[in-house]
Design an enzyme around this catalytic site. Structure first.
Site, PDB file in Angstrom:
ATOM      1  N   ASP A 197      31.819  35.588  46.273  1.00 49.40           N
ATOM      2  CA  ASP A 197      32.786  34.554  46.669  1.00 49.40           C
ATOM      3  C   ASP A 197      32.162  33.442  47.500  1.00 49.40           C
ATOM      4  O   ASP A 197      32.691  32.333  47.539  1.00 49.40           O
ATOM      5  CB  ASP A 197      33.952  35.197  47.429  1.00 49.40           C
ATOM      6  CG  ASP A 197      34.851  36.001  46.494  1.00 49.40           C
ATOM      7  OD1 ASP A 197      34.901  35.674  45.299  1.00 49.40           O
ATOM      8  OD2 ASP A 197      35.501  36.942  46.961  1.00 49.40           O
ATOM      9  N   TYR A 213      42.971  36.736  46.814  1.00 45.50           N
ATOM     10  CA  TYR A 213      42.666  37.444  48.055  1.00 45.50           C
ATOM     11  C   TYR A 213      42.527  36.493  49.233  1.00 45.50           C
ATOM     12  O   TYR A 213      42.056  35.373  49.075  1.00 45.50           O
ATOM     13  CB  TYR A 213      41.336  38.189  47.878  1.00 45.50           C
ATOM     14  CG  TYR A 213      41.399  39.644  48.261  1.00 45.50           C
ATOM     15  CD1 TYR A 213      42.213  40.536  47.581  1.00 45.50           C
ATOM     16  CD2 TYR A 213      40.625  40.125  49.312  1.00 45.50           C
ATOM     17  CE1 TYR A 213      42.246  41.870  47.937  1.00 45.50           C
ATOM     18  CE2 TYR A 213      40.661  41.468  49.662  1.00 45.50           C
ATOM     19  CZ  TYR A 213      41.469  42.330  48.968  1.00 45.50           C
ATOM     20  OH  TYR A 213      41.501  43.657  49.314  1.00 45.50           O
TER      21      TYR A 213
HETATM   22 CO    CO Z   1      40.067  45.053  48.156  1.00 44.45          CO
END
Ligand code: CO
Length: 661
Positions: free
Chosen positions: A313, A397
């Site tokens: 990420d 997320y």
């Molecule tokens: Co996770």
């Protein structure tokens, strides 16, 4: 090298730039982009992956005096739209020239946020994708969501040498519906992110004609959709009637005995510079630069094509580029000082994220206490911490990053992970070997989030060594007749290969950074200990196409001598990387590490088999590490905290009375 620009564009740091480590201002980004446009002369085809501060040599930074001029330069990565490869180099903002540039034919830039929706649009415009959606009985393409996953390096047909997204698909039932509750299984699209050509549509169920049904139960988190909510608790206010105890000047924070500078980059997000503790009038450096320099999320199922979910990420998307503005009273409680972040877009225009960095102080519970049972006198002190935080959203997320400085000298990093687990569809009620059914027909696969902190240390100065500390019990017998003996055995890690280390619970292993030339009152080297409560065991095979790109996860500790070009533990260019750059390659040189300027790298994270409780949004889970003084101070450094009683506190017996003595 391009000719210098004319005088009208002469370097003039904006009013926000007062220190060599200050992030680039909007003016400086404009200027850097302009210099690059003139140099490359590609018009609108020139894409700006990265323009950020080229940090000056440490000698320049350490020698800087307030008010004195200092050099400004930008690092850049740019590329031509539609073509492979990238140019990376340095712009001298003072002279207005490209001071260094390399063309890297195999480098593939990270994804930029503005490409996310273009990837989705490319997939949706493809007739093969439209047919696959129709085969599943979905008649509203506007409710289909195509997430832009990076594609890794799997040698898949048609992807070689290109910059590719490998997408996964979900759908909404209505406009504000949580689409991650409705995974569309077995449908993936490979999109060339330079040309937005659809390379392949993989409809894994097309041949059989049997599709895993899309679970359509609405499972939402938006309060407007939830209907009934529990009764709120009574107000809990943080009251600071005289304001906070820290001061912020530009990017410098001073608080209690600590001072530091805050930086930020599109790739790493928060950066802390020059963290130091002042004691008895002496400012003592601890960390020159601290950041979370990389992370990877490997998913653990071999089923279907979910093996392709292995995202970096930071290096592939940019942790800082995906930072969000924070909101007072929601994200941040108390008396808050916000800093805006200035980044840029693909066209090289400044992009400001207002209030992206939150600075505040918190009560941290009890600091120390003692009751003398003979005199019946009590001394009690409370502890505070300074908090510097930012929050990043990577697709489904949220990564909430908190750096804490405690009054007693500890530096802590805490990652609070929340947001939505990544979902896939399954036949409801079937046995799941590699995940958990978190709602009927919705599965969360096992995965890990492994971060790598880069900690450029300077404990009492630049010359540091790393010591491994193992606790051992001598065998019972002579020297240990009662079998009670155990002790810490220390060993200096002399070179890089010797310093590739893993945690060892059987030895209660920890590592400390010492300054061999700085001594405490007992004549011992001053030091800071790395506490590693969140070390995780990696399960990716290091020889596999994902494991080979994530070499940093196989040791919990790496140590390198400082080198300005060694910044990202999985390599400089991560997108489709081969694993040839990064910590394993650097440390293969086995450079000496004793009493030199060292960088600690700590891999830590979360091991995550999703729970039903993690759906539809995961209550935050924590991981992190601490740097704790060990022999850095001569005694308890907060022994001098004044006696204080919080007068706003109330008990069932009335207002607070003095708690000490
Ligand atoms: Co996770």
């Amino acid at each position: 090298m391009a000719p210098a620009l004319d005088g009208s564009l002469a370097a003039k740091p904006g009013p926000s730039v007062t220190h060599p480590l200050d992030p680039l201002s909007a003016d400086e980004i404009v200027r850097a982009a302009d210099i690059l446009r003139r140099h490359f002369d590609l018009g609108a085809a020139l894409m700006f992956e990265t323009i950020d501060l080229a940090e000056p040599d440490k000698a320049v930074v350490r020698g800087h005096a307030p008010g004195q001029p200092f050099p400004r330069a930008a690092r850049f990565t740019v590329y031509k739209r539609g073509e492979t490869g990238a140019w990376a180099g340095r712009v001298d903002l003072d002279d207005g020239v490209v001071a260094a540039v390399d063309f890297l034919p195999d480098a593939r830039p990270m994804f930029s946020p503005e490409e996310f929706m273009q990837i989705e649009a490319a997939a949706k415009a493809d007739p093969r994708f439209q047919a696959a959606i129709a085969r599943r009985g979905i008649d509203r393409m506007d409710l289909v969501c195509v997430d832009p996953w990076t594609a890794g390096n799997f040698g898949a047909e048609g992807e070689d040498g290109r910059r590719v997204a490998y997408t996964f698909v979900w759908r909404r039932a209505f406009e504000f519906d949580n689409y991650y509750a409705h995974p569309v299984e077995g449908l993936n699209v490979a999109v060339d992110v330079d040309t937005f050509e659809v390379i392949r549509v993989d409809d894994h169920s097309a041949a059989s004609g049997t599709f895993v049904p899309v679970p359509m139960e609405p499972i939402n988190y938006d309060a407007d959709l939830l209907g009934s909510l529990r009764q709120p608790l009574k107000p809990l206010d943080v009251v600071q009637p005289e304001g906070p105890s820290f001061t912020v000047e530009g990017n410098r924070i001073a608080w209690d005995n600590w001072d530091l500078r805050v930086g930020f980059s599109g790739r790493e997000g928060l950066i802390l510079h020059q963290i130091a503790y002042t004691q008895d009038g002496r400012r003592r450096p601890v960390v020159y630069r601290a950041s979370i320099a990389e992370m990877v999320v490997p998913y653990g199922t071999p089923e279907g094509v979910h093996y392709r979910k292995n995202v970096f990420d930071s290096g592939e998307y940019g942790f800082g580029k995906l930072a969000q503005s924070l909101s007072l009273g929601c994200d941040c409680l108390g008396h808050i000082h916000y800093l805006d972040v200035v980044l840029h877009d693909l066209a090289g225009q400044p992009r400001i994220i207002p209030s992206a960095i939150c600075i505040h102080e918190e009560d941290a519970g009890l600091a120390w206490k003692h009751f003398d049972f003979r005199t019946e006198r009590t001394e009690t002190r409370r502890l505070r911490r300074l908090v510097v935080s930012s929050i990043t959203t990577v697709g489904n997320y949220e990564y909430c990053c908190y750096w804490y400085l405690y009054q007693e000298g500890t530096i802590e990093f805490e990652m609070k992970a929340t947001g939505i687990i990544n979902t896939a569809a399954c036949i409801p009620g079937t046995e799941q070997e590699y995940g958990t059914e978190v709602a009927p027909g919705v599965i969360g696969h096992i995965h890990q989030h492994i971060f790598c902190a880069r900690l450029d240390m300077e404990v009492d100065g630049p010359g540091n060594s790393v010591v491994e500390c193992d606790t051992v019990a001598p065998p019972m017998g002579p020297g240990n007749p009662m079998g009670n003996a155990f002790k810490v055995v220390e060993r200096v890690l002399p070179t890089e290969q010797a310093a590739r280390r893993r945690v060892d619970f059987e030895r209660m292993r920890y590592w400390k950074v010492v300054n061999p030339e700085a001594r405490n009152r007992m004549g011992r080297p001053t030091g800071y200990k790395l506490e590693t409560p969140s070390a995780v065991q990696p399960y990716l095979d290091p020889a596999g196409p994902s494991g080979s790109r994530a070499g940093f996860i196989y040791n919990h500790l790496w140590v390198t001598p400082y080198h300005p070009d060694e910044r990202y533990p999985a390599g400089e260019f991560m997108n489709h990387s081969t694993g040839t750059d990064g910590l394993p390659a650097w440390t293969a040189r086995d450079r000496p590490l004793e009493n030199v300027d060292i960088v600690l790298w700590h891999a830590f994270g979360l091991h995550h088999l999703p729970r039903p409780e993690d759906h539809p949004v995961q209550p935050r889970v924590l991981c992190g590490f601490k740097l704790m003084p060990v022999g850095f101070f001569d005694r308890n450094p907060v022994i001098d905290l004044p006696r204080e009683t919080n007068r706003a506190s109330r008990g069932n017996a009335g207002p607070a009375a003095s708690c000490c003595a």
